[in-house]
Write a protein that holds these residues in place. Structure first.
Motif, PDB file in Angstrom:
ATOM      1  N   HIS A  35     -35.092  -0.922 -15.961  1.00 26.99           N
ATOM      2  CA  HIS A  35     -36.432  -1.379 -15.765  1.00 26.99           C
ATOM      3  C   HIS A  35     -36.525  -2.118 -14.651  1.00 26.99           C
ATOM      4  CE1 HIS A  35     -37.864   0.650 -19.361  1.00 26.99           C
ATOM      5  NE2 HIS A  35     -36.911   0.024 -20.074  1.00 26.99           N
ATOM      6  N   LEU A  36     -36.746  -1.453 -13.410  1.00 26.49           N
ATOM      7  CA  LEU A  36     -36.345  -2.155 -12.053  1.00 26.49           C
ATOM      8  C   LEU A  36     -37.655  -1.626 -11.193  1.00 26.49           C
ATOM      9  CD1 LEU A  36     -32.793  -1.562 -11.275  1.00 26.49           C
ATOM     10  CD2 LEU A  36     -33.670  -3.592 -12.183  1.00 26.49           C
ATOM     11  N   SER A  37     -38.047  -2.771 -10.124  1.00 27.72           N
ATOM     12  CA  SER A  37     -38.896  -2.068  -9.342  1.00 27.72           C
ATOM     13  C   SER A  37     -38.283  -1.166  -8.320  1.00 27.72           C
ATOM     14  CB  SER A  37     -39.465  -3.358  -8.402  1.00 27.72           C
ATOM     15  OG  SER A  37     -38.546  -4.176  -7.627  1.00 27.72           O
ATOM     16  N   TYR A  38     -38.839  -0.741  -7.359  1.00 25.48           N
ATOM     17  CA  TYR A  38     -38.505   0.273  -6.316  1.00 25.48           C
ATOM     18  C   TYR A  38     -37.193  -0.521  -5.523  1.00 25.48           C
ATOM     19  CZ  TYR A  38     -42.349   2.863  -7.563  1.00 25.48           C
ATOM     20  OH  TYR A  38     -43.357   3.524  -8.443  1.00 25.48           O
ATOM     21  N   ALA A  39     -37.810  -1.745  -4.871  1.00 22.54           N
ATOM     22  CA  ALA A  39     -36.935  -2.543  -4.271  1.00 22.54           C
ATOM     23  C   ALA A  39     -35.890  -3.085  -4.874  1.00 22.54           C
ATOM     24  CB  ALA A  39     -37.835  -3.938  -3.565  1.00 22.54           C
ATOM     25  N   GLU A  40     -35.858  -3.306  -6.140  1.00 21.46           N
ATOM     26  CA  GLU A  40     -34.517  -3.731  -6.827  1.00 21.46           C
ATOM     27  C   GLU A  40     -33.455  -2.723  -7.031  1.00 21.46           C
ATOM     28  OE1 GLU A  40     -36.596  -7.246  -9.839  1.00 21.46           O
ATOM     29  OE2 GLU A  40     -36.935  -5.143 -10.361  1.00 21.46           O
ATOM     30  N   ALA A  41     -34.272  -1.630  -7.144  1.00 24.71           N
ATOM     31  CA  ALA A  41     -33.271  -0.295  -7.418  1.00 24.71           C
ATOM     32  C   ALA A  41     -32.607  -0.004  -5.951  1.00 24.71           C
ATOM     33  CB  ALA A  41     -34.128   0.899  -7.935  1.00 24.71           C
ATOM     34  N   ARG A  42     -33.310  -0.041  -5.077  1.00 23.55           N
ATOM     35  CA  ARG A  42     -32.781   0.154  -3.695  1.00 23.55           C
ATOM     36  C   ARG A  42     -31.582  -0.877  -3.532  1.00 23.55           C
ATOM     37  NH1 ARG A  42     -38.060   1.738  -2.072  1.00 23.55           N
ATOM     38  NH2 ARG A  42     -38.498  -0.370  -1.524  1.00 23.55           N
ATOM     39  N   THR A  66     -38.978   7.128 -17.489  1.00 26.12           N
ATOM     40  CA  THR A  66     -39.342   6.144 -17.382  1.00 26.12           C
ATOM     41  C   THR A  66     -39.488   5.618 -15.859  1.00 26.12           C
ATOM     42  OG1 THR A  66     -37.366   5.103 -17.664  1.00 26.12           O
ATOM     43  CG2 THR A  66     -38.737   5.325 -19.597  1.00 26.12           C
ATOM     44  N   PHE A  67     -38.746   6.295 -15.078  1.00 32.18           N
ATOM     45  CA  PHE A  67     -38.822   6.224 -13.497  1.00 32.18           C
ATOM     46  C   PHE A  67     -39.624   7.023 -12.794  1.00 32.18           C
ATOM     47  CE2 PHE A  67     -37.025   4.927  -9.756  1.00 32.18           C
ATOM     48  CZ  PHE A  67     -37.020   3.425  -9.544  1.00 32.18           C
TER      49      PHE A  67
END
Length: 233
Positions: free
Chosen positions: A10-17, A89-90
């Motif tokens: 469960h991450l934001s887009y910036a966190e995923a990158r 979920t993403f």
């Protein structure tokens, strides 16, 4: 089969990158310790209008040719299969597709009783803008050799390989070789093969071709695709 825990999902887009950029530095390029005997194909698909995602893993054992006529043709026996299904979920974000697909793939692999020597993943390895496609992402979670065998190109430029089976050409991102364009069947569209984790590009090409019978897809990948298509229906 044991699956490592590397990060939450469960991450934001910036966190995923940021996770991709960090994990890309952990991908290992190393010679396969032995010629793979037990090989898994892993594929996933979306259903229910994109709300559900399904994964199937098919584990095969390579067997010796039984007749002189069969020499040079890959032959396999089924070891086991496993599958999983989840709600999506993403969201769909180009370059972040593994955050949609990896959780269900890992859930399917966790059900395996066998320990495959290598995984052939329908997706990219390091042939990815941040060098962490699905095959590399999964490889780090599994700590197993993984190979990306994608049906289409995500990034890079290449010269068309020869028309004969086994022909291949480098896939470049700028001046860097990030994969290979591999003809797995004569006069048929090639696959885009790249290192996922714990192998070298030459290993990835060799194993992909060694697992190819009379079809475009390597046999473990082809059977995994069939299995996940049935699940989706």
């Amino acid at each position: 089969m044991r699956v490592r825990t590397l990060h939450e999902w469960h991450l934001s887009y910036a966190e995923a990158r940021a996770v991709q950029s960090r994990l890309a530095g952990e991908v290992r390029f190393e010679r396969l310790r032995k010629e793979p005997e037990i090989i898994a194909g892993l594929d996933c698909a979306f259903g229910d209008g994109g709300k559900r995602v399904f994964a199937a893993v098919v584990v095969l054992r390579r067997v010796a040719a039984s007749t002189p006529k069969a020499l040079g043709m890959a032959s396999f026996e089924l070891v086991e299969t496993a599958s999983a299904a989840m709600d999506v979920t993403f969201p769909y974000i180009p370059g972040l597709l593994s955050f949609r697909e990896a959780p269900v793939c890992l859930a399917a692999v966790a059900k395996l009783e066998s320990e495959p020597d290598v995984f052939l993943v329908d997706g990219q390895g390091i042939a990815h803008p941040r060098r962490l496609g699905l095959a590399s992402h999964l490889g780090l979670f599994l700590d197993k050799p993984t190979i990306g065998c994608a049906k289409s190109r995500l990034i890079g430029t290449f010269d068309e390989p020869g028309a004969e089976k086994g022909a291949h050409s480098p896939l470049y991102d700028g001046d860097e070789v990030v994969g290979a364009v591999v003809r797995t069947r004569a006069d048929v569209k090639p696959l885009f093969v790249s290192v996922g984790h714990r192998c070298r590009l030459e290993d990835a090409i060799r194993v992909t071709l060694a697992c190819t019978t009379r079809y475009r897809l390597p046999e473990p990948s082809r059977l995994a695709h069939q299995a996940v298509s049935q699940l989706k229906r």
